[in-house]
Enzyme design. Structure first.
Site, short mmCIF file in Angstrom:
data_model
loop_
_atom_site.label_atom_id
_atom_site.label_comp_id
_atom_site.label_asym_id
_atom_site.label_seq_id
_atom_site.Cartn_x
_atom_site.Cartn_y
_atom_site.Cartn_z
N CYS A 9 16.02 -16.64 98.84
CA CYS A 9 16.48 -15.30 98.49
C CYS A 9 16.17 -14.97 97.02
O CYS A 9 15.01 -14.82 96.68
CB CYS A 9 17.95 -15.17 98.85
SG CYS A 9 18.42 -13.46 99.12
N GLU B 25 21.19 -22.70 103.75
CA GLU B 25 22.28 -23.59 103.30
C GLU B 25 23.64 -23.19 103.86
O GLU B 25 24.58 -23.97 103.79
CB GLU B 25 22.32 -23.63 101.75
CG GLU B 25 22.96 -22.45 101.05
CD GLU B 25 22.06 -21.22 100.95
OE1 GLU B 25 20.94 -21.25 101.49
OE2 GLU B 25 22.49 -20.22 100.34
N HIS C 215 19.03 -17.66 103.84
CA HIS C 215 19.88 -18.71 103.23
C HIS C 215 20.18 -19.82 104.24
O HIS C 215 21.25 -19.80 104.88
CB HIS C 215 21.24 -18.10 102.84
CG HIS C 215 21.19 -17.18 101.67
ND1 HIS C 215 21.51 -17.57 100.40
CD2 HIS C 215 20.88 -15.88 101.60
CE1 HIS C 215 21.39 -16.54 99.59
NE2 HIS C 215 21.01 -15.50 100.29
#
Ligand code: GLN
Length: 203
Positions: free
Chosen positions: A83, A184, A182
């Site tokens: 991002c 994560e 994202h």
């Protein structure tokens, strides 16, 4: 020589530092937080988390990290940006904020907040080249997309369906990887595994 357990630094100025470290450790890397230039010397690769690219740019300069990080990238240090991290790695931004700089390293042009202000965040399942075992759940949060790629850039994923159909959201050039989304936050560590594999190959 292959480093079995590479050390990967996570830029710790803003964003999901803890989540990136946990994902990297889950796939066999050692990790450390990066806040000072000297800390760059002991890592085999670096992750640039999301956040706000204009803020991270200012913090990088305030912490005297911009120039050393740029040289490390020029020297071939593997990097993964998600991002805002993708924006930092892009050589060009279509709509930079006034004075906004990037570190560069990826021959791409990105558009910030590309999915529109109304669409703050959304999720989608994406096939990501190099990631086996089915689609990746991609979470986009005020995300950029890639408008143009240079000849040496490999497109790893595009959005399918909707208004953004066909837009490029994951790329790789040599040892630099970037995603608009994202990984994560989903618990799926396959994108981090791809990056750790890249770092192992480079080390
Ligand atoms: N819109 C942000 C930027 O321009 C990126 C958002 C994110 O990292 N989640 O930096």
């Amino acid at each position: 020589m292959t480093v079995r357990r590479p050390t990967i630094g996570v830029l710790a100025l803003q964003g999901d530092v803890r989540e990136h470290r946990a994902a990297l450790e889950a796939v066999g890397a050692a990790t450390c937080a990066i806040r000072r230039p000297g800390e760059l010397e002991r890592i085999d690769g670096i992750v640039l988390p999301g956040g706000e690219s204009t803020t991270i740019d200012k913090l990088l300069r305030a912490f005297d990290l911009s120039a050393p990080l740029r040289s490390a990238l020029r020297a071939g240090m593997p990097a993964y940006g998600s991002c805002a991290g993708m924006i930092l790695l892009a050589d060009r931004i279509t709509d930079p904020a006034s004075g906004q700089q990037t570190l560069g390293g990826l021959d791409i042009t990105v558009r910030r907040n590309a999915f529109g202000r109304q669409v703050d965040s959304f999720e989608s399942d994406l096939d990501v080249s190099g990631v086996v075992g089915g689609p990746v759940r991609a979470v986009f949060i005020r995300a950029p997309w890639v408008e143009e790629v240079g000849a040496d850039v490999e497109v790893l994923a595009r959005v399918t369906g909707g208004r953004a159909d066909g837009r490029i959201v994951a790329v790789r050039q040599g040892f630099v990887l970037a995603t608009s989304f994202h990984p994560e936050v989903t618990g799926d560590v396959r994108v981090h595994a791809l990056f750790v594999e890249m770092v192992r190959k480079r080390s």
